[in-house]
Write a protein that holds these residues in place. Structure first.
Motif, PDB file in Angstrom:
ATOM      1  N   THR A   3       0.577  -1.116   0.204  1.00 31.25           N
ATOM      2  CA  THR A   3      -0.320   0.028   0.022  1.00 31.25           C
ATOM      3  C   THR A   3       0.716   1.296  -0.378  1.00 31.25           C
ATOM      4  OG1 THR A   3       0.235  -0.042   2.527  1.00 31.25           O
ATOM      5  CG2 THR A   3      -1.745  -1.169   1.303  1.00 31.25           C
ATOM      6  N   LEU A   4       0.540   2.675  -0.397  1.00 29.87           N
ATOM      7  CA  LEU A   4       1.376   3.820   0.087  1.00 29.87           C
ATOM      8  C   LEU A   4       1.871   4.026   1.148  1.00 29.87           C
ATOM      9  CD1 LEU A   4       1.561   6.431  -1.635  1.00 29.87           C
ATOM     10  CD2 LEU A   4      -0.426   7.432  -0.393  1.00 29.87           C
ATOM     11  N   GLN A   5       1.637   3.332   2.063  1.00 28.95           N
ATOM     12  CA  GLN A   5       2.094   3.274   3.783  1.00 28.95           C
ATOM     13  C   GLN A   5       3.045   2.302   3.236  1.00 28.95           C
ATOM     14  OE1 GLN A   5      -1.260   3.266   3.142  1.00 28.95           O
ATOM     15  NE2 GLN A   5      -2.387   4.773   4.784  1.00 28.95           N
ATOM     16  N   THR A   6       3.561   1.527   2.590  1.00 33.50           N
ATOM     17  CA  THR A   6       3.993   0.566   3.431  1.00 33.50           C
ATOM     18  C   THR A   6       5.317   0.674   1.930  1.00 33.50           C
ATOM     19  OG1 THR A   6       2.731  -1.398   1.643  1.00 33.50           O
ATOM     20  CG2 THR A   6       2.066  -1.859   4.273  1.00 33.50           C
ATOM     21  N   LEU A   7       5.361   1.587   1.654  1.00 35.56           N
ATOM     22  CA  LEU A   7       6.350   1.704   0.432  1.00 35.56           C
ATOM     23  C   LEU A   7       7.569   1.656   0.787  1.00 35.56           C
ATOM     24  CD1 LEU A   7       4.272   3.555  -2.916  1.00 35.56           C
ATOM     25  CD2 LEU A   7       5.165   1.049  -2.587  1.00 35.56           C
ATOM     26  N   PRO A   8       8.829   1.400  -0.270  1.00 35.13           N
ATOM     27  CA  PRO A   8      10.051   2.502   0.729  1.00 35.13           C
ATOM     28  C   PRO A   8      10.215   3.348   0.229  1.00 35.13           C
ATOM     29  CG  PRO A   8      10.058   0.871  -1.527  1.00 35.13           C
ATOM     30  CD  PRO A   8       9.304   0.767  -1.418  1.00 35.13           C
ATOM     31  N   LEU A   9      11.448   4.258   1.266  1.00 38.66           N
ATOM     32  CA  LEU A   9      11.492   5.497   1.244  1.00 38.66           C
ATOM     33  C   LEU A   9      11.935   6.456  -0.411  1.00 38.66           C
ATOM     34  CD1 LEU A   9      11.997   8.016   2.914  1.00 38.66           C
ATOM     35  CD2 LEU A   9      14.013   7.210   3.625  1.00 38.66           C
ATOM     36  N   GLU A  10      12.325   5.157  -1.555  1.00 37.62           N
ATOM     37  CA  GLU A  10      12.577   6.234  -2.180  1.00 37.62           C
ATOM     38  C   GLU A  10      11.646   6.438  -2.724  1.00 37.62           C
ATOM     39  OE1 GLU A  10      13.883   3.400  -0.762  1.00 37.62           O
ATOM     40  OE2 GLU A  10      16.063   3.804  -0.689  1.00 37.62           O
ATOM     41  N   LEU A  11      11.036   5.051  -3.468  1.00 34.72           N
ATOM     42  CA  LEU A  11       9.416   5.728  -3.471  1.00 34.72           C
ATOM     43  C   LEU A  11       8.260   6.409  -3.105  1.00 34.72           C
ATOM     44  CD1 LEU A  11       8.422   2.133  -4.386  1.00 34.72           C
ATOM     45  CD2 LEU A  11       9.361   3.859  -6.037  1.00 34.72           C
ATOM     46  N   HIS A  12       8.744   6.277  -1.854  1.00 37.99           N
ATOM     47  CA  HIS A  12       8.235   8.297  -1.403  1.00 37.99           C
ATOM     48  C   HIS A  12       8.443   9.215  -1.863  1.00 37.99           C
ATOM     49  CE1 HIS A  12       4.989   6.143   0.962  1.00 37.99           C
ATOM     50  NE2 HIS A  12       5.535   5.477   1.343  1.00 37.99           N
ATOM     51  N   GLU A  13      10.019   9.406  -1.437  1.00 35.76           N
ATOM     52  CA  GLU A  13      10.443  11.006  -1.997  1.00 35.76           C
ATOM     53  C   GLU A  13      10.556  11.173  -3.794  1.00 35.76           C
ATOM     54  OE1 GLU A  13      13.953  10.194  -0.866  1.00 35.76           O
ATOM     55  OE2 GLU A  13      14.257  10.924   0.720  1.00 35.76           O
ATOM     56  N   LYS A  14      10.152   9.966  -4.412  1.00 35.47           N
ATOM     57  CA  LYS A  14      10.523   9.517  -6.157  1.00 35.47           C
ATOM     58  C   LYS A  14       7.891  10.537  -5.666  1.00 35.47           C
ATOM     59  CE  LYS A  14      10.870   9.224 -10.309  1.00 35.47           C
ATOM     60  NZ  LYS A  14      11.338   9.977 -11.501  1.00 35.47           N
ATOM     61  N   ILE A  15       7.553   9.525  -5.425  1.00 33.35           N
ATOM     62  CA  ILE A  15       6.229  10.210  -5.685  1.00 33.35           C
ATOM     63  C   ILE A  15       6.363  11.666  -5.608  1.00 33.35           C
ATOM     64  CG2 ILE A  15       3.549  10.067  -4.756  1.00 33.35           C
ATOM     65  CD1 ILE A  15       4.643   7.187  -3.877  1.00 33.35           C
ATOM     66  N   SER A  16       6.746  11.555  -4.360  1.00 35.47           N
ATOM     67  CA  SER A  16       7.098  13.576  -3.693  1.00 35.47           C
ATOM     68  C   SER A  16       6.810  14.799  -4.444  1.00 35.47           C
ATOM     69  CB  SER A  16       7.595  13.518  -2.440  1.00 35.47           C
ATOM     70  OG  SER A  16       9.084  13.697  -2.170  1.00 35.47           O
ATOM     71  N   SER A  17       8.520  14.198  -5.556  1.00 35.64           N
ATOM     72  CA  SER A  17       8.788  14.955  -6.700  1.00 35.64           C
ATOM     73  C   SER A  17       7.972  14.992  -7.300  1.00 35.64           C
ATOM     74  CB  SER A  17      10.151  13.991  -7.351  1.00 35.64           C
ATOM     75  OG  SER A  17       9.642  13.213  -8.062  1.00 35.64           O
ATOM     76  N   TYR A  18       7.213  15.050  -7.312  1.00 37.61           N
ATOM     77  CA  TYR A  18       5.811  15.382  -8.624  1.00 37.61           C
ATOM     78  C   TYR A  18       4.321  16.483  -7.953  1.00 37.61           C
ATOM     79  CZ  TYR A  18       7.745  11.589 -11.159  1.00 37.61           C
ATOM     80  OH  TYR A  18       8.315  11.008 -12.261  1.00 37.61           O
ATOM     81  N   LEU A  19       5.202  16.632  -6.657  1.00 40.22           N
ATOM     82  CA  LEU A  19       4.180  17.656  -5.191  1.00 40.22           C
ATOM     83  C   LEU A  19       5.058  19.164  -5.312  1.00 40.22           C
ATOM     84  CD1 LEU A  19       2.525  14.234  -2.880  1.00 40.22           C
ATOM     85  CD2 LEU A  19       1.814  15.461  -5.556  1.00 40.22           C
ATOM     86  N   ILE A  20       4.138  20.096  -5.214  1.00 39.35           N
ATOM     87  CA  ILE A  20       4.724  21.040  -4.623  1.00 39.35           C
ATOM     88  C   ILE A  20       4.615  20.988  -2.900  1.00 39.35           C
ATOM     89  CG2 ILE A  20       3.833  22.747  -5.928  1.00 39.35           C
ATOM     90  CD1 ILE A  20       1.657  23.432  -4.186  1.00 39.35           C
TER      91      ILE A  20
END
Length: 495
Positions: A3-20
């Motif tokens: 799930t979104l909560q269980t994704l590794p840190l690298e993927l969370h940082e990748k997702i956040s790169s598309y957000l302000i």
């Protein structure tokens, strides 16, 4: 299943790169796992976002403004403090909340002064609060109320925010996400993607003026019917006037003739009885009860649309001679042809032609005169497609190369009508094609060659043209648009 909560840190940082940054902070506050990944524990992430905001602020300073304070601020983010003494999350939260004196509350850009925008927002208690945004975020997230009301006159907005202008002037603005919500709420639950379509906006505006919705729907169908004929028969005109532009012109015309007749008296289509023709076509299209009668009505409507509207504006489909068109019907075409240098689809061709030969020839002193009159010799006028047909050699003067004349019969040396007319006439099949990779990227001012620009041309194009090996590519249709197509310049929203 991850799930979104269980994704590794690298993927969370990748997702956040598309957000302000503001949205990254909101995402971090949504649950404990995301707070751990994207919140204060991820000091490196927030150091990077603050450093990026500080660098963006430096670029936005006005020329000549003293930057020492900003440079000192930016320098504090150049090196990551790995001792843990600095709380980068708290520093970002101070900017988001407006507690820090400087900085954009959406993207963290530190502008100090000059290019920042202080927008005052109304609150439920009637007190207005001031929040600071950088110039880019002010454009991306807010739209002027004046522009919004011209596009959506039937939508009622709440008390709006205020953006100071030059001097003591100010204008109302509304957050785009709030505007979208009100569009959906007041459009009978119609989704925003449908509510913002040109047809829906025209129908809503027509009804807003107190006219029947059925009448608006019939007129909209008639306008789209004419535009479809234009798309089918006038491909050579669409390189400068898109179908969206034509729809906007037609519907604006109908509204002017019906609701602002005093203005319509000076509008370019008023003398042609344009509105009456559209009404006539709408009645024809609505009269067919069965397939045969509908087909007959469409054939008759097609003939009327070409003869009484499109041919008056753009000539007959296979007989393009814009110099024969009479005012006021040809004004739209003349305006778009004159400003074609700003057209992404044609600018490469116009610049190429203007660089190698001006659109007119004058008599100089050596030729026996300095009266500046055109001598009728177009032999040296350069067209890329003519050179390509002749394989770079000497070409015959093309009889279709017609110069657009001004009111006095002289050549209009300011506009690019001369080459647009020629290409639309002689190279119609090549209008939506361009050389691949280099010709259309030539960014040199049109006009006479100088020593500097000539060397630049030779470097980009070469002194000899290798037309046989020059690859071609299709011009994307989105290259042709119009100024009124979008309400804002936002990179996040299409209004």
């Amino acid at each position: 299943m991850p799930t979104l909560q269980t994704l590794p840190l690298e993927l969370h940082e990748k997702i956040s790169s598309y957000l302000i940054p503001r949205d990254i902070g909101s995402l971090a506050l949504s649950c404990k796992p995301l707070f751990h990944y994207l919140g204060p524990d991820n000091r490196l992430l927030w150091h990077h976002l603050l450093a990026r905001g500080a660098a963006a602020g430096l670029k936005s300073y006005p020329a000549g403004y003293h930057k020492l304070l900003a440079e000192a601020h930016a320098a504090s983010y150049k090196v990551f403090d790995d001792s843990g003494a600095r709380d980068y999350w708290s520093e970002a939260c101070c900017i988001f909340s407006g507690n820090m004196a400087e900085g954009c509350r959406l993207c963290l850009a530190i502008s100090m002064r000059g290019s920042d925008r202080e927008i005052t927002h109304p609150t439920k208690k009637g007190v207005r609060v001031t929040k600071k945004y950088c110039k880019r975020c002010a454009v991306d997230w807010f739209v002027q109320v004046r522009k919004f009301k011209s596009r959506y006159p039937e939508i009622k907005l709440p008390v709006t925010s205020t953006l100071p202008g030059f001097g003591t002037s100010s204008h109302g603005v509304v957050a785009i996400w709030i505007a979208i919500r009100h569009i959906e709420d007041q459009s009978r639950g119609v989704p925003y993607e449908i509510a913002r379509t040109p047809s829906n906006r025209f129908i809503a505006s027509w009804v807003h003026q107190g006219r029947p919705r059925t009448e608006a729907i019939q007129l909209d169908e008639a306008v789209k019917f004419v535009v479809e004929i234009y798309k089918r028969e006038y491909k050579h005109i669409q390189i400068i006037i898109s179908d969206k532009k034509l729809y906007a012109v037609f519907t604006n015309c109908l509204e002017l003739e019906n609701f602002c007749p005093s203005i319509a008296e000076v509008f370019c289509f008023e003398q042609s009885g344009f509105g009456a023709v559209i009404v006539e076509i709408s009645k024809m299209l609505g009269a067919g009860d069965d397939n045969d009668s509908r087909k007959a009505a469409e054939e008759l409507a097609t003939n009327i649309a070409i003869e009484r509207i499109l041919s008056k504006m753009f000539c007959k489909p296979d007989d393009f001679h814009p110099e024969r068109l009479s005012a006021p019907n040809c004004i739209l075409l003349a305006m778009e042809m004159s400003s074609a240098l700003e057209n992404k689809a044609l600018s490469w061709l116009l610049k190429f032609s203007c660089l190698y030969s001006p659109p007119y020839k004058v008599n100089d002193d050596e030729e026996g005169g300095d009266d500046g009159e055109y001598d009728g010799d177009d032999e040296k006028a350069v067209c890329y497609w003519c050179l390509r047909e002749a394989k770079g050699g000497k070409r015959e003067t093309n009889s279709s190369f017609k110069f657009m004349k001004d009111d006095l019969g002289g050549v209009n040396s300011i506009s690019c009508d001369w080459i647009v007319t020629h290409v639309m006439t002689a190279h119609r099949e090549m209008l939506w094609v361009r050389p691949k990779g280099r010709m259309h990227e030539l960014q040199i001012c049109a006009g006479q060659l100088t020593e500097e620009s000539e060397s630049e041309v030779e470097e980009l194009l070469g002194t000899k043209f290798n037309f046989e090996n020059e690859e071609l590519e299709d011009i994307p249709a989105e290259s042709v648009g119009h100024d009124g197509e979008f309400l804002t310049e936002s990179t996040y929203f299409v209004m």
